[in-house]
Enzyme design. Structure first.
Site, PDB file in Angstrom:
ATOM      1  N   ASP A  65       6.080   8.005  11.180  1.00  4.56           N
ATOM      2  CA  ASP A  65       6.600   9.166  10.158  1.00  4.56           C
ATOM      3  C   ASP A  65       5.818  10.365  10.043  1.00  4.56           C
ATOM      4  OD1 ASP A  65       4.451   7.832   9.054  1.00  4.56           O
ATOM      5  OD2 ASP A  65       5.297   8.030   6.931  1.00  4.56           O
ATOM      6  N   THR A  68       0.847  -1.225  -0.006  1.00  6.85           N
ATOM      7  CA  THR A  68      -0.090   0.040  -0.072  1.00  6.85           C
ATOM      8  C   THR A  68       0.754   1.205   0.079  1.00  6.85           C
ATOM      9  OG1 THR A  68      -1.670  -1.414   1.563  1.00  6.85           O
ATOM     10  CG2 THR A  68      -1.973   1.071   1.149  1.00  6.85           C
ATOM     11  N   ASP A  79       2.043   9.554  14.197  1.00  7.02           N
ATOM     12  CA  ASP A  79       2.550   8.170  14.036  1.00  7.02           C
ATOM     13  C   ASP A  79       4.143   8.240  13.807  1.00  7.02           C
ATOM     14  OD1 ASP A  79       2.479   9.098  11.543  1.00  7.02           O
ATOM     15  OD2 ASP A  79       2.052   7.133  10.690  1.00  7.02           O
ATOM     16  N   ARG A 125       7.728  -2.566   2.931  1.00  9.42           N
ATOM     17  CA  ARG A 125       7.908  -2.474   4.174  1.00  9.42           C
ATOM     18  C   ARG A 125       8.154  -3.989   4.645  1.00  9.42           C
ATOM     19  NH1 ARG A 125       3.090   1.158   6.411  1.00  9.42           N
ATOM     20  NH2 ARG A 125       3.983   3.085   5.181  1.00  9.42           N
ATOM     21  N   THR A 157      -7.847   2.202  -1.223  1.00  7.50           N
ATOM     22  CA  THR A 157      -6.928   2.424   0.174  1.00  7.50           C
ATOM     23  C   THR A 157      -5.343   2.904  -0.299  1.00  7.50           C
ATOM     24  OG1 THR A 157      -8.240   0.925   1.388  1.00  7.50           O
ATOM     25  CG2 THR A 157      -6.004   1.389   2.159  1.00  7.50           C
ATOM     26  N   SER A 168       6.349   3.420   8.619  1.00 14.74           N
ATOM     27  CA  SER A 168       5.128   4.456   9.341  1.00 14.74           C
ATOM     28  C   SER A 168       4.876   4.170  10.691  1.00 14.74           C
ATOM     29  CB  SER A 168       3.998   4.183   8.315  1.00 14.74           C
ATOM     30  OG  SER A 168       3.140   5.159   8.607  1.00 14.74           O
ATOM     31  N   HIS A 169       3.504   3.510  10.846  1.00 16.83           N
ATOM     32  CA  HIS A 169       3.205   3.294  12.339  1.00 16.83           C
ATOM     33  C   HIS A 169       3.478   2.102  12.828  1.00 16.83           C
ATOM     34  CE1 HIS A 169       0.611   1.723   9.038  1.00 16.83           C
ATOM     35  NE2 HIS A 169       0.298   0.932   9.970  1.00 16.83           N
ATOM     36  N   ASP A 217       2.699  11.104   9.370  1.00 17.31           N
ATOM     37  CA  ASP A 217       1.660  11.656   8.537  1.00 17.31           C
ATOM     38  C   ASP A 217       0.378  11.337   8.899  1.00 17.31           C
ATOM     39  OD1 ASP A 217       2.029   8.833   8.348  1.00 17.31           O
ATOM     40  OD2 ASP A 217       2.297   8.818   6.078  1.00 17.31           O
ATOM     41  N   ARG A 218       0.185  10.410  10.199  1.00 20.11           N
ATOM     42  CA  ARG A 218      -1.271   9.916  10.703  1.00 20.11           C
ATOM     43  C   ARG A 218      -1.635  10.815  11.805  1.00 20.11           C
ATOM     44  NH1 ARG A 218      -2.262   3.439  10.598  1.00 20.11           N
ATOM     45  NH2 ARG A 218      -1.592   3.153   8.598  1.00 20.11           N
ATOM     46  N   GLU A 236      -8.505   9.355   4.941  1.00 23.14           N
ATOM     47  CA  GLU A 236      -8.591   7.689   5.161  1.00 23.14           C
ATOM     48  C   GLU A 236      -9.178   7.565   6.366  1.00 23.14           C
ATOM     49  OE1 GLU A 236      -5.997   5.122   2.279  1.00 23.14           O
ATOM     50  OE2 GLU A 236      -4.622   6.380   3.606  1.00 23.14           O
ATOM     51  N   GLU A 237      -9.843   6.369   6.610  1.00 23.42           N
ATOM     52  CA  GLU A 237     -10.269   6.037   7.988  1.00 23.42           C
ATOM     53  C   GLU A 237      -9.152   5.732   8.920  1.00 23.42           C
ATOM     54  OE1 GLU A 237      -9.679   2.835   8.783  1.00 23.42           O
ATOM     55  OE2 GLU A 237      -8.987   2.398   6.818  1.00 23.42           O
ATOM     56  N   SER A 238      -8.013   5.337   8.295  1.00 23.79           N
ATOM     57  CA  SER A 238      -6.858   4.871   9.073  1.00 23.79           C
ATOM     58  C   SER A 238      -6.068   5.985   9.563  1.00 23.79           C
ATOM     59  CB  SER A 238      -6.025   4.148   8.146  1.00 23.79           C
ATOM     60  OG  SER A 238      -5.639   4.973   7.061  1.00 23.79           O
ATOM     61  N   ARG A 271      -8.544  -6.800   7.361  1.00 21.50           N
ATOM     62  CA  ARG A 271      -9.628  -5.578   8.253  1.00 21.50           C
ATOM     63  C   ARG A 271     -11.020  -5.856   7.888  1.00 21.50           C
ATOM     64  NH1 ARG A 271      -5.241  -2.775   9.502  1.00 21.50           N
ATOM     65  NH2 ARG A 271      -3.600  -2.232   7.956  1.00 21.50           N
ATOM     66  N   LYS A 318      -0.432  12.260   3.427  1.00 21.14           N
ATOM     67  CA  LYS A 318      -1.171  12.868   4.627  1.00 21.14           C
ATOM     68  C   LYS A 318      -0.402  13.401   5.494  1.00 21.14           C
ATOM     69  CE  LYS A 318      -1.388   8.100   6.388  1.00 21.14           C
ATOM     70  NZ  LYS A 318      -1.211   7.118   5.174  1.00 21.14           N
ATOM     71  N   LYS A 356      10.085   4.096   0.189  1.00 16.87           N
ATOM     72  CA  LYS A 356       9.125   4.189  -0.781  1.00 16.87           C
ATOM     73  C   LYS A 356       9.819   5.404  -1.589  1.00 16.87           C
ATOM     74  CE  LYS A 356       5.957   7.297   1.330  1.00 16.87           C
ATOM     75  NZ  LYS A 356       4.535   7.550   1.376  1.00 16.87           N
TER      76      LYS A 356
HETATM   77  C1  G16 Z   1      -2.843   1.064   5.958  1.00 16.04           C
HETATM   78  C2  G16 Z   1      -4.142   1.949   5.779  1.00 16.04           C
HETATM   79  C3  G16 Z   1      -4.182   2.705   4.629  1.00 16.04           C
HETATM   80  C4  G16 Z   1      -2.932   3.698   4.572  1.00 16.04           C
HETATM   81  C5  G16 Z   1      -1.858   2.830   4.437  1.00 16.04           C
HETATM   82  C6  G16 Z   1      -0.462   3.586   4.584  1.00 16.04           C
HETATM   83  O1  G16 Z   1      -2.871   0.402   4.739  1.00 16.04           O
HETATM   84  O2  G16 Z   1      -5.384   0.881   5.849  1.00 16.04           O
HETATM   85  O3  G16 Z   1      -5.270   3.561   4.676  1.00 16.04           O
HETATM   86  O4  G16 Z   1      -2.943   4.229   3.171  1.00 16.04           O
HETATM   87  O5  G16 Z   1      -1.772   1.933   5.716  1.00 16.04           O
HETATM   88  O6  G16 Z   1      -0.523   4.450   5.537  1.00 16.04           O
HETATM   89  P1  G16 Z   1       0.965   4.957   6.390  1.00 16.04           P
HETATM   90  O7  G16 Z   1       1.667   5.436   5.426  1.00 16.04           O
HETATM   91  O8  G16 Z   1       0.573   5.758   7.337  1.00 16.04           O
HETATM   92  O9  G16 Z   1       1.345   3.689   6.977  1.00 16.04           O
HETATM   93  P2  G16 Z   1      -3.094  -1.438   4.524  1.00 16.04           P
HETATM   94  O10 G16 Z   1      -2.932  -1.917   3.179  1.00 16.04           O
HETATM   95  O11 G16 Z   1      -2.393  -1.822   5.729  1.00 16.04           O
HETATM   96  O12 G16 Z   1      -4.711  -1.313   5.158  1.00 16.04           O
END
Ligand code: G16
Length: 543
Positions: free
Chosen positions: A279, A18, A277, A22, A344, A113-114, A281-282, A363-365, A496, A376, A126
């Protein structure tokens, strides 16, 4: 200048998910692993000789090692200059800001990220394009294709570059410029929001707490919230970035940001709480003993956007990822602006923003953002909220309740089942797909299924098609159940389950989301056979 061409063999698992590649740190530590992926990026993007690249990460374990490898490879691949955040640090939105401000060819962001960090934690990489946003699927597919056929990579034999002081050095023929990671981003924030009004609010006894979760946003939040806006020292907690995030899980939700949640639900709770989070962005937004869902936050920012200087002219349109609640759709309808539903992942918003079709997206996340960058942006969302609070002079809770009164409430929850055996998770998805026709038009308690599908998206700007983006079970009253496999996990599969029910009746708006969604949750578990197929009675995380 000694450029070495190193023979290598492909790794089969370098397909970006996504948001980039990672993996666990030890995977990246294998000889040639990072190098292969970086060379695949360089071979895919075909930057002209002398191009400029931005480079930085969230400071997690392996960040510093990776920075040096990438610098030496950039020098050997003909880049003219790399802008590196001091200490190898750049939050994801700040990297996007720097790419755009200095019109660089693109940038490489190092982050998972998180996800947790440390020697046994996760690492990630990335590529972001010249618009400052994550590479589109066409580019990530190309990178993956190159990674499968790679036979060698190029790297400069040179000593490590010092990255802890602002300076300009040479690496072979390439210039390395160490930049302040915070200043460009802070200036951008100051141009979008009414800092004097926020400052007045913060000095009037309105208390805030920002939890940086020992992640990258610590220095950004201290500079902006405490230094520039005058919030009392200590308003930023866990503000020192650590390579392992202090052993925590740097994901701003009610489960993982528990330090902040305790404070915000405690006796002397501040008026406003927020977290971001790994990095940066959240974001999570809290009022005094009150949680704002990310979907509601997006809707609310859209409804109140013109209160902030940068959005005074109104919004061109809004966009949300498919599983995100339709709360923002209602605002868009009232504002008479377009609302786009994308798969997503932030990469799908870039084209819409570049084409001027949307201003805000989310996004809901726990991700919200706008066209100020192409990522974000956690701190941006916090400042947007503070700007709205400074103008409306109401509590977070009363602003949200008024919003529900006007637009109705979209009850929403997400259940994550992490670390499942891949076959079991695939089995649930397969079972649902096979039952689409049996489910359609069936009545479950008070819910009637209107249609089921596997979401696909045609990008309205470049016409590209993305298939298999999540299973949707849509009910006649607008309620939805969605199942999706995560594309960011590094262990087994993460399934999910997203649940949404619309409620127009104000007398029911006070209900707890789990209570309001009880029937829908039961239906989702029944029809998916999730518990029997995975052996899990409970989700790992509920948001
Ligand atoms: C998850 C979230 C997505 C988000 C992605 C990347 O992806 O569900 O909405 O875009 O993380 O976010 P970040 O860059 O903050 O990690 P997935 O595919 O795990 O559902």
């Amino acid at each position: 200048m000694n450029i070495r061409t190193v023979s290598t063999q492909p790794f089969p698992d370098q397909k970006p998910g996504t948001s980039g590649l990672r993996k666990k740190v030890p995977t990246f530590q294998q000889p040639h692993y990072l190098e292969n992926f970086v060379q695949s990026i360089f071979d895919s993007i075909a930057a002209p000789q002398g191009a400029t690249l931005v480079l930085g990460g969230d400071g997690r374990y392996y960040n510093r090692v990776a920075i040096q490898i990438i610098l030496k490879m950039a020098a050997a691949n003909g880049f003219g200059q790399v802008l590196v955040g001091r200490g190898g640090i750049l939050s994801t939105p700040a990297a996007s800001c720097v790419i755009r401000k200095y019109r660089t060819f693109g940038g490489i962001i190092l982050s998972a990220s998180h996800n947790p960090g440390g020697p046994d934690g996760d690492f990630g990489i990335k590529y972001n394009s010249g618009n400052g946003g994550p590479a589109t699927e066409t580019v990530t597919e190309e990178i993956y294709a190159k990674s499968k056929g790679i036979a060698s990579y190029r790297i400069l034999d040179a000593a490590d570059v010092p990255v802890d002081q602002l300076a300009e050095t040479k690496l072979g023929n390439m210039k390395v410029k160490i930049i302040d990671p915070v200043s460009d981003y802070s200036e951008l924030m100051e141009s979008l929001f009414d800092f004097p009004a926020i400052s007045t609010l913060l000095k009037s006894g309105f208390k805030i707490k920002f939890d940086a979760m020992h992640a990258v946003n610590g220095p950004y939040a201290k500079e902006i919230l405490e230094r520039r806006l005058g919030a009392p020292a200590g308003s930023v907690m866990n503000g020192v970035p650590l390579e392992d995030f202090g052993g925590g899980h740097p994901d701003p939700n009610l489960t993982y940001a528990h330090d902040l949640v305790e404070i915000m639900y405690g006796g002397e709770a501040p008026d406003f709480g927020a977290a971001s989070d790994g990095d940066g962005d959240r974001n999570m937004i809290l009022g005094k003993r009150f949680f704002v869902t990310p979907s509601d936050s997006l809707a609310l920012l859209a409804a109140n956007a013109t209160l902030a200087r940068g959005y005074k002219q109104g919004l061109a349109g809004v966009a949300r990822s498919m599983p995100t609640s339709a709360a923002v759709d209602r605002v868009a309808k009232a504002l008479d602006i377009p609302c786009y539903e994308t798969p997503t992942g932030w990469k799908f918003f870039g084209n819409l923003m570049d084409a001027g079709k949307v201003t805000l997206c989310g996004e809901e996340s726990f991700g919200t953002g706008s066209n100020h960058v192409r990522e974000k942006d956690g701190l941006w969302a916090v400042l947007f909220w503070l700007n709205i609070l400074a103008v409306r002079k109401q509590s977070v809770e009363s602003i949200v309740r008024e919003h529900w009164e006007k637009y109705g409430r979209n009850f929403y929850s997400r259940y994550d089942y992490e670390g499942l055996p891949t076959e079991a998770a695939n089995g649930v998805m397969q079972h649902l797909r096979e039952n689409f026709s049996l489910l359609t038009h069936k009545q479950f308690g008070s819910y009637a299924v209107e249609m089921c599908d596997d979401f696909s998206y045609i990008d309205p700007v470049d016409g590209s098609l993305s298939k298999g983006q999540g299973l949707r079970i849509l009910f006649s009253d607008g309620s939805r159940i969605i199942f999706r496999l995560s594309g960011t996990g590094t262990e087994g599969a993460t399934l999910r389950m997203y649940l949404e029910a619309f409620e127009a009746d104000v007398s029911r708006h006070h209900l707890d989301a789990q209570e309001a969604l009880k029937e829908l949750i039961r239906i989702a578990l029944d029809i998916s056979e999730l518990q029997a197929r995975t052996g899990r009675d409970q989700p790992t995380v509920i948001t």
